[in-house]
Structures are given as structure tokens and as C-alpha cells.
Design a protein around this motif. Structure first.
Motif, PDB file in Angstrom:
ATOM      1  N   GLY A 114       0.667  -1.456  -0.365  1.00 27.76           N
ATOM      2  CA  GLY A 114       0.092   0.007   0.141  1.00 27.76           C
ATOM      3  C   GLY A 114       0.740   1.025  -0.114  1.00 27.76           C
ATOM      4  N   GLN A 170      -4.670  -8.695   7.721  1.00 24.14           N
ATOM      5  CA  GLN A 170      -4.995  -7.049   8.059  1.00 24.14           C
ATOM      6  C   GLN A 170      -4.122  -5.868   7.031  1.00 24.14           C
ATOM      7  OE1 GLN A 170      -4.341  -8.788  10.498  1.00 24.14           O
ATOM      8  NE2 GLN A 170      -5.653  -9.662  11.667  1.00 24.14           N
ATOM      9  N   ALA A 198      -6.324  -5.760   3.967  1.00 21.00           N
ATOM     10  CA  ALA A 198      -7.612  -4.425   4.534  1.00 21.00           C
ATOM     11  C   ALA A 198      -6.965  -2.680   5.068  1.00 21.00           C
ATOM     12  CB  ALA A 198      -8.248  -5.020   6.137  1.00 21.00           C
ATOM     13  N   VAL A 199      -5.918  -1.952   4.960  1.00 22.28           N
ATOM     14  CA  VAL A 199      -5.155  -1.555   5.591  1.00 22.28           C
ATOM     15  C   VAL A 199      -4.790  -0.703   4.555  1.00 22.28           C
ATOM     16  CG1 VAL A 199      -3.276   0.027   6.888  1.00 22.28           C
ATOM     17  CG2 VAL A 199      -5.034  -1.672   7.986  1.00 22.28           C
ATOM     18  N   ASP A 256      -6.035  -1.607   1.299  1.00 21.86           N
ATOM     19  CA  ASP A 256      -7.112  -1.554   0.504  1.00 21.86           C
ATOM     20  C   ASP A 256      -7.941   0.128   1.361  1.00 21.86           C
ATOM     21  OD1 ASP A 256      -6.610  -3.640  -0.541  1.00 21.86           O
ATOM     22  OD2 ASP A 256      -8.272  -4.833   0.135  1.00 21.86           O
ATOM     23  N   ALA A 257      -7.593   0.451   2.300  1.00 21.79           N
ATOM     24  CA  ALA A 257      -8.088   1.530   3.075  1.00 21.79           C
ATOM     25  C   ALA A 257      -7.046   2.786   2.632  1.00 21.79           C
ATOM     26  CB  ALA A 257      -8.542   1.310   4.292  1.00 21.79           C
ATOM     27  N   GLY A 258      -6.322   2.660   2.064  1.00 23.18           N
ATOM     28  CA  GLY A 258      -5.632   4.113   1.819  1.00 23.18           C
ATOM     29  C   GLY A 258      -4.713   4.384   2.471  1.00 23.18           C
ATOM     30  N   PHE A 259      -3.671   3.212   3.331  1.00 18.34           N
ATOM     31  CA  PHE A 259      -2.957   3.217   4.156  1.00 18.34           C
ATOM     32  C   PHE A 259      -1.459   2.306   3.667  1.00 18.34           C
ATOM     33  CE2 PHE A 259      -6.576   4.146   6.701  1.00 18.34           C
ATOM     34  CZ  PHE A 259      -5.446   5.217   7.577  1.00 18.34           C
TER      35      PHE A 259
END
Length: 157
Positions: free
Chosen positions: A22, A43, A46-47, A49-52
Motif C-alpha cells: 500500500g 489486516q 485491509a489497511v 485497501d483503505a488507503g494506508f
């Protein structure tokens, strides 16, 4: 999992491994005992994919990171210093920290020693205890807590 990249950084005389995925603000995931970065793979995705940007290092002597010459002399302060040097060498100024188990203690120490480098923190599995000599105070932990079972002969965890 193929999106997760693996890299190394030389920190304090050791070649330390870290996984990352990411872009954006950085979330550092610190594993527990006896685990490696892989504990955080879901995790991390997921992080990311959330922009981090998610980073999960293997502590010295764990996973793909080098073992120090005298591992018995390693302290939690060494792990904190390794983390600071790692993020410095990656030119990262502030991080979100997530730690579980023994990684939680590193998160606590890091936040106490370098509060200006921490955006926020989250820990799992181990209560906050003030730093100092000795091990976990047995009277503050629940009876049978797994950390204490490592101190008893012939008991499996």
C-alpha cells in the motif's frame, strides 16, 4: 498475498526483514511471541485497501530477520531502537502502531520514548504496564496467563 512485498533494511548491525503493502499514511504492525510478520497478512491487505501503507517487520531473530550475536542480551529497548532506526531509514516520520502480545510492549515503550513519532496506537492481548526492571508482575496478570506458563517446567502452552 502476492501484493505484499518483502524487503530488508540494515538496522544497528542486523539485516531486518519487513513486509509491506500500500501507499499513504503508515501503519506498523508488530507481531507477538512466537510469531512473525505473517500474523498480520490479512489486516495489512485491509489497511492497504483503505488507503494506508502497511508495514510488518520481523523482530530481530524472528522470521527472516537476522539473529543478533548475543540474543540473550536483547531487551525491549533494543526492539524499540530497531523500530526507530527502521522507520528512519525508510524516511517515515510518523506512524500508527499496532501490536499484539509481546509486540504490544514494544508499542508501549516506543510511544513513551518517541511520542512525537506516533499518530495513534492500538494493542491486543497484553495490558499496559509501566516499564522497568524485571518481568511482568505476576499479581497484575490473570491466573494461568500464558506468559507466566513459560516459566513453569514441563507445562506446554
Amino acid at each position: 498475498m502476492e501484493k505484499i512485498h518483502h524487503n530488508y533494511v540494515n538496522v544497528r548491525g542486523l539485516k531486518l526483514h519487513f513486509a509491506e503493502i500500500g501507499t499513504g499514511p503508515v501503519v506498523v504492525f508488530l507481531h507477538g511471541f512466537p510469531e512473525i510478520w505473517y500474523s498480520w497478512r490479512h489486516q495489512m491487505i485491509a489497511v492497504a485497501d483503505a488507503g494506508f501503507r502497511a508495514i510488518a517487520p520481523d523482530f530481530r531473530g524472528y522470521g527472516l530477520s537476522e539473529l543478533p550475536t548475543y540474543p540473550e542480551l536483547t531487551t525491549f529497548k533494543d526492539l524499540v531502537d530497531d523500530l526507530l532506526d527502521m522507520i528512519d531509514s525508510l524516511d517515515i516520520h510518523k506512524v500508527f502502531l499496532v501490536g499484539k502480545d509481546f509486540g504490544a510492549r514494544v508499542v508501549f515503550h516506543f510511544a513513551l520514548l518517541h511520542p512525537n513519532r506516533v499518530l495513534a496506537l492500538a494493542t491486543l492481548g497484553v495490558p499496559f504496564l509501566l516499564t522497568g526492571p524485571g518481568t511482568f508482575p505476576q499479581d497484575l496478570l490473570p491466573k494461568g496467563f500464558y506468559v507466566l506458563r513459560w516459566q513453569v517446567r514441563n507445562v506446554c502452552v
